[in-house]
Design a protein around this motif. Structure first.
Motif, PDB file in Angstrom:
ATOM      1  N   GLY A 115      37.226  38.244  40.194  1.00 32.96           N
ATOM      2  CA  GLY A 115      37.876  39.542  40.283  1.00 32.96           C
ATOM      3  C   GLY A 115      37.740  40.303  38.984  1.00 32.96           C
ATOM      4  O   GLY A 115      38.032  39.761  37.916  1.00 32.96           O
ATOM      5  N   VAL A 116      37.267  41.532  39.046  1.00 34.86           N
ATOM      6  CA  VAL A 116      37.139  42.372  37.855  1.00 34.86           C
ATOM      7  C   VAL A 116      37.802  43.719  38.127  1.00 34.86           C
ATOM      8  O   VAL A 116      37.800  44.208  39.256  1.00 34.86           O
ATOM      9  CB  VAL A 116      35.667  42.565  37.429  1.00 34.86           C
ATOM     10  CG1 VAL A 116      35.075  41.253  36.949  1.00 34.86           C
ATOM     11  CG2 VAL A 116      34.821  43.123  38.556  1.00 34.86           C
ATOM     12  N   ALA A 117      38.355  44.305  37.070  1.00 41.77           N
ATOM     13  CA  ALA A 117      39.167  45.515  37.248  1.00 41.77           C
ATOM     14  C   ALA A 117      38.334  46.754  37.531  1.00 41.77           C
ATOM     15  O   ALA A 117      38.764  47.632  38.284  1.00 41.77           O
ATOM     16  CB  ALA A 117      40.025  45.736  36.008  1.00 41.77           C
ATOM     17  N   PHE A 169      31.168  39.437  42.257  1.00 39.95           N
ATOM     18  CA  PHE A 169      32.100  40.170  41.404  1.00 39.95           C
ATOM     19  C   PHE A 169      32.846  41.143  42.306  1.00 39.95           C
ATOM     20  O   PHE A 169      32.251  42.095  42.833  1.00 39.95           O
ATOM     21  CB  PHE A 169      31.360  40.900  40.290  1.00 39.95           C
ATOM     22  CG  PHE A 169      30.775  39.983  39.254  1.00 39.95           C
ATOM     23  CD1 PHE A 169      31.479  39.676  38.107  1.00 39.95           C
ATOM     24  CD2 PHE A 169      29.520  39.407  39.436  1.00 39.95           C
ATOM     25  CE1 PHE A 169      30.954  38.820  37.143  1.00 39.95           C
ATOM     26  CE2 PHE A 169      28.981  38.552  38.490  1.00 39.95           C
ATOM     27  CZ  PHE A 169      29.705  38.256  37.341  1.00 39.95           C
ATOM     28  N   VAL A 170      34.137  40.885  42.487  1.00 40.40           N
ATOM     29  CA  VAL A 170      34.956  41.651  43.428  1.00 40.40           C
ATOM     30  C   VAL A 170      35.791  42.652  42.636  1.00 40.40           C
ATOM     31  O   VAL A 170      36.493  42.275  41.693  1.00 40.40           O
ATOM     32  CB  VAL A 170      35.869  40.715  44.236  1.00 40.40           C
ATOM     33  CG1 VAL A 170      36.647  41.505  45.276  1.00 40.40           C
ATOM     34  CG2 VAL A 170      35.052  39.608  44.899  1.00 40.40           C
ATOM     35  N   PHE A 171      35.727  43.921  42.997  1.00 37.81           N
ATOM     36  CA  PHE A 171      36.395  44.967  42.234  1.00 37.81           C
ATOM     37  C   PHE A 171      37.830  45.134  42.731  1.00 37.81           C
ATOM     38  O   PHE A 171      38.063  45.545  43.868  1.00 37.81           O
ATOM     39  CB  PHE A 171      35.634  46.286  42.361  1.00 37.81           C
ATOM     40  CG  PHE A 171      34.162  46.133  42.100  1.00 37.81           C
ATOM     41  CD1 PHE A 171      33.714  45.500  40.947  1.00 37.81           C
ATOM     42  CD2 PHE A 171      33.223  46.596  43.002  1.00 37.81           C
ATOM     43  CE1 PHE A 171      32.362  45.337  40.701  1.00 37.81           C
ATOM     44  CE2 PHE A 171      31.873  46.444  42.774  1.00 37.81           C
ATOM     45  CZ  PHE A 171      31.436  45.803  41.611  1.00 37.81           C
ATOM     46  N   ILE A 172      38.784  44.796  41.856  1.00 32.74           N
ATOM     47  CA  ILE A 172      40.209  44.888  42.195  1.00 32.74           C
ATOM     48  C   ILE A 172      40.914  45.503  40.994  1.00 32.74           C
ATOM     49  O   ILE A 172      41.194  44.816  40.004  1.00 32.74           O
ATOM     50  CB  ILE A 172      40.810  43.513  42.524  1.00 32.74           C
ATOM     51  CG1 ILE A 172      39.989  42.805  43.602  1.00 32.74           C
ATOM     52  CG2 ILE A 172      42.263  43.664  42.971  1.00 32.74           C
ATOM     53  CD1 ILE A 172      40.447  41.380  43.899  1.00 32.74           C
ATOM     54  N   SER A 173      41.211  46.774  41.055  1.00 35.08           N
ATOM     55  CA  SER A 173      41.784  47.472  39.906  1.00 35.08           C
ATOM     56  C   SER A 173      43.293  47.298  39.795  1.00 35.08           C
ATOM     57  O   SER A 173      43.849  47.415  38.706  1.00 35.08           O
ATOM     58  CB  SER A 173      41.444  48.966  39.975  1.00 35.08           C
ATOM     59  OG  SER A 173      41.954  49.534  41.166  1.00 35.08           O
ATOM     60  N   ASP A 174      43.953  47.016  40.908  1.00 34.20           N
ATOM     61  CA  ASP A 174      45.409  46.915  40.921  1.00 34.20           C
ATOM     62  C   ASP A 174      45.848  45.489  40.569  1.00 34.20           C
ATOM     63  O   ASP A 174      45.394  44.516  41.197  1.00 34.20           O
ATOM     64  CB  ASP A 174      45.933  47.301  42.305  1.00 34.20           C
ATOM     65  CG  ASP A 174      47.441  47.184  42.394  1.00 34.20           C
ATOM     66  OD1 ASP A 174      48.136  47.995  41.754  1.00 34.20           O
ATOM     67  OD2 ASP A 174      47.921  46.257  43.099  1.00 34.20           O
ATOM     68  N   PRO A 227      41.481  54.290  33.597  1.00 32.73           N
ATOM     69  CA  PRO A 227      42.298  53.504  34.532  1.00 32.73           C
ATOM     70  C   PRO A 227      42.409  52.022  34.179  1.00 32.73           C
ATOM     71  O   PRO A 227      42.127  51.142  34.989  1.00 32.73           O
ATOM     72  CB  PRO A 227      41.536  53.681  35.846  1.00 32.73           C
ATOM     73  CG  PRO A 227      40.113  53.756  35.417  1.00 32.73           C
ATOM     74  CD  PRO A 227      40.127  54.524  34.119  1.00 32.73           C
ATOM     75  N   VAL A 228      42.807  51.744  32.957  1.00 30.84           N
ATOM     76  CA  VAL A 228      43.050  50.360  32.555  1.00 30.84           C
ATOM     77  C   VAL A 228      44.484  50.277  32.050  1.00 30.84           C
ATOM     78  O   VAL A 228      45.006  51.205  31.425  1.00 30.84           O
ATOM     79  CB  VAL A 228      42.052  49.902  31.474  1.00 30.84           C
ATOM     80  CG1 VAL A 228      40.710  49.561  32.092  1.00 30.84           C
ATOM     81  CG2 VAL A 228      41.874  50.960  30.393  1.00 30.84           C
ATOM     82  N   ALA A 229      45.132  49.139  32.308  1.00 34.22           N
ATOM     83  CA  ALA A 229      46.563  49.009  32.050  1.00 34.22           C
ATOM     84  C   ALA A 229      46.912  49.224  30.586  1.00 34.22           C
ATOM     85  O   ALA A 229      47.896  49.901  30.269  1.00 34.22           O
ATOM     86  CB  ALA A 229      47.050  47.644  32.530  1.00 34.22           C
TER      87      ALA A 229
END
Length: 492
Positions: A31-33, A214-219, A350-352
């Motif tokens: 998982g990558v943001a 590589f799965v895109f998961i921003s939340d 859009p990064v925490a």
């Protein structure tokens, strides 16, 4: 029926009940943001590109290992002339690109001619400016001639910006990357994932993994649930605020390390009122780094007072240059003609860490009369508006490129700092190979940019990976950008 036959049937029955032995998994889902804007590391500045393809799909003449050391890559060895101006590389034989075309010295020359071309879009083109010629000696030997000695030349050859591409496929690498690495590109489901598979004819040692997604998961909440449910097997850099969910869970391992990510309140030095040194000094005094670190990284960040990684031997601790002092900030603003403060925009990717830091900094700046409008942006918009078009007042970003203090010698860089002394010092630094001299020069540049409060220096970004406990071989530290798959394997 004999006792022996009875025993044999009983054992056979137990084996059938137990079922067949389970094979070790060879696939990983990470998982990558952030989703990369392109898959060509030579055509974009986003870290998200190298996270997927660096040392996986694409390779350079040399590679950087997890200690930050330079190791052989497509070049098996090299020699350096006494004057430091000529590097001759002996290339590995039997290397092919993923489309089956052969790799040779002509591909190396093509890659660097392309990187240095006038119309090059390589984000780090300036790092390779000392290259004056690339000469093919024979199919397996290539020579670089430099215009001046470059103490970081070999390291820079190992960056994602300097990977070797083929003339037959270079134009399409953004969408369908073709390299020489241990993994070949299979598919890119936009907005969802990128899939790689082990490249069977790979010239080097075959990796343990056969497939990687590589799965895109921003939340963060969604990624947390995906990890807990086993939908992904790990992530290289998880949000610090949610690490507690995994820290005492035996099904996971949490790897906390360091990165090259200097997190800064980047300031548009071309734009008023930030052209005024006293305004920038006031902003520096208004920052409470420790409060930002606690609130944005949950204590995992390391405070910095200049643009340099604290773990690097050249680092100089300058965090006391402008200590947190509200009254000093107000005084400097008044001296600059802003007794009542001023208003500005703070554009946030859009990064925490950026968005949390932005909220805290807005509160801190309000104490001294600076009112910030927070503008949340998606990654592609940030790259276009802020990085490319320089349309911003303030922003927050981690600069993850290793040893990137040279950006302060480029007046055209997005934050627009123009200092002739720094430019001269950086030119000397680039041409210097003696370690003691390089240390002195690097620390002098650090001191100047800290004194000039070019940007607000906040913290060094930590790498906080969360992985399935049965995985091993992940990099704990990040001396360069990327999730290197070659070392990762499943354990029993």
């Amino acid at each position: 029926m004999t006792a022996r036959n009875t025993l044999a049937l009983t054992v056979a029955g137990l084996l059938l009940m137990a079922g067949p032995a389970l094979a070790q998994p060879t696939e990983i889902r990470i998982g990558v943001a952030l989703e990369p804007p392109t898959l060509d590391p030579t055509a974009g500045a986003a870290e998200a590109i190298d996270v997927v393809v660096y040392q996986n799909v694409f390779e350079g003449l040399v590679r950087i290992d997890q200690t930050g050391a330079v190791q052989p890559g497509l070049a098996k060895s090299w020699t350096i002339s006494e004057d430091g101006l000529t590097y001759r590389f002996a290339l590995n034989e039997g290397v092919t690109f993923h489309d089956g075309t052969a790799f040779d010295a002509e591909d190396v020359k093509f890659s660097f001619d392309r990187l240095l071309a006038e119309d090059s879009v390589n984000a780090q083109k300036a790092l390779y400016a000392p290259i004056s010629a690339v000469t093919v000696i024979d199919p397996m030997t290539v020579e670089f001639t430099l215009s001046r000695p470059d103490g970081l030349f070999l390291f820079n050859l190992g960056r994602g910006d300097a990977v070797i591409v083929a003339p037959e496929s270079a134009a399409n690498n953004g969408a369908e990357p073709i390299g020489t690495g241990p993994f070949a590109f299979i598919q890119w489901d936009r907005g969802s994932r990128v899939v790689l598979e082990q490249y069977g004819p790979y010239w080097g040692e075959a990796p343990a993994l056969t497939r990687a997604s590589f799965v895109f998961i921003s939340d963060t909440a969604t990624l947390t649930n995906a990890l807990l449910a086993g939908d992904v097997d790990g992530t290289n850099n998880f949000a610090a605020e949610a690490l507690a969910v995994f820290e005492n869970n035996p099904q996971f391992k949490v790897l906390v390390g360091s990165t090259e990510g200097e997190t800064i309140l980047s300031t548009n030095n071309r734009k008023e009122p930030f052209t005024d040194l006293k305004v920038r000094q006031a902003m520096a005094h208004a920052l409470d780094r420790q409060e930002i670190i606690e609130g944005a990284t949950y204590g995992y960040g390391v405070p910095i007072g200049t643009h340099f990684a604290p773990h690097h031997p050249y680092y100089l601790d300058l965090t006391d240059t402008y200590p947190h002092d509200v009254e000093a900030a107000k005084t400097l603003l008044a001296e600059a003609g802003y007794t009542d403060g001023f208003s500005a925009t703070l554009k946030l990717p859009p990064v925490a860490y950026a968005r949390l830091s932005g909220q805290i900094i807005a509160s801190q700046f309000a104490e001294v009369g600076i009112e910030l409008e927070l503008i949340n942006m998606e990654w592609a918009q940030w790259l276009e508006d802020v990085f490319a078009n320089k349309d911003f007042d303030l922003t927050i970003i981690s600069h993850v490129e290793p040893f990137d203090i040279g950006i302060y010698a480029n007046p055209d860089y997005y934050f627009g700092y123009d200092n002739a002394q720094v430019q001269a010092l950086n030119e000397t630094l680039n041409a210097t190979t003696d370690e003691a001299d390089r240390l002195a020069l690097a620390q002098e540049i650090q001191t100047i940019i800290a004194r000039d409060a070019v940007n607000g220096y906040l913290f060094e970004l930590a790498q906080t990976g969360v992985w399935n406990a049965k995985l091993d071989g992940m990099w704990q530290n990040a001396p360069v950008e990327g999730v290197v798959l070659r070392d990762i394997y499943w354990v029993e």
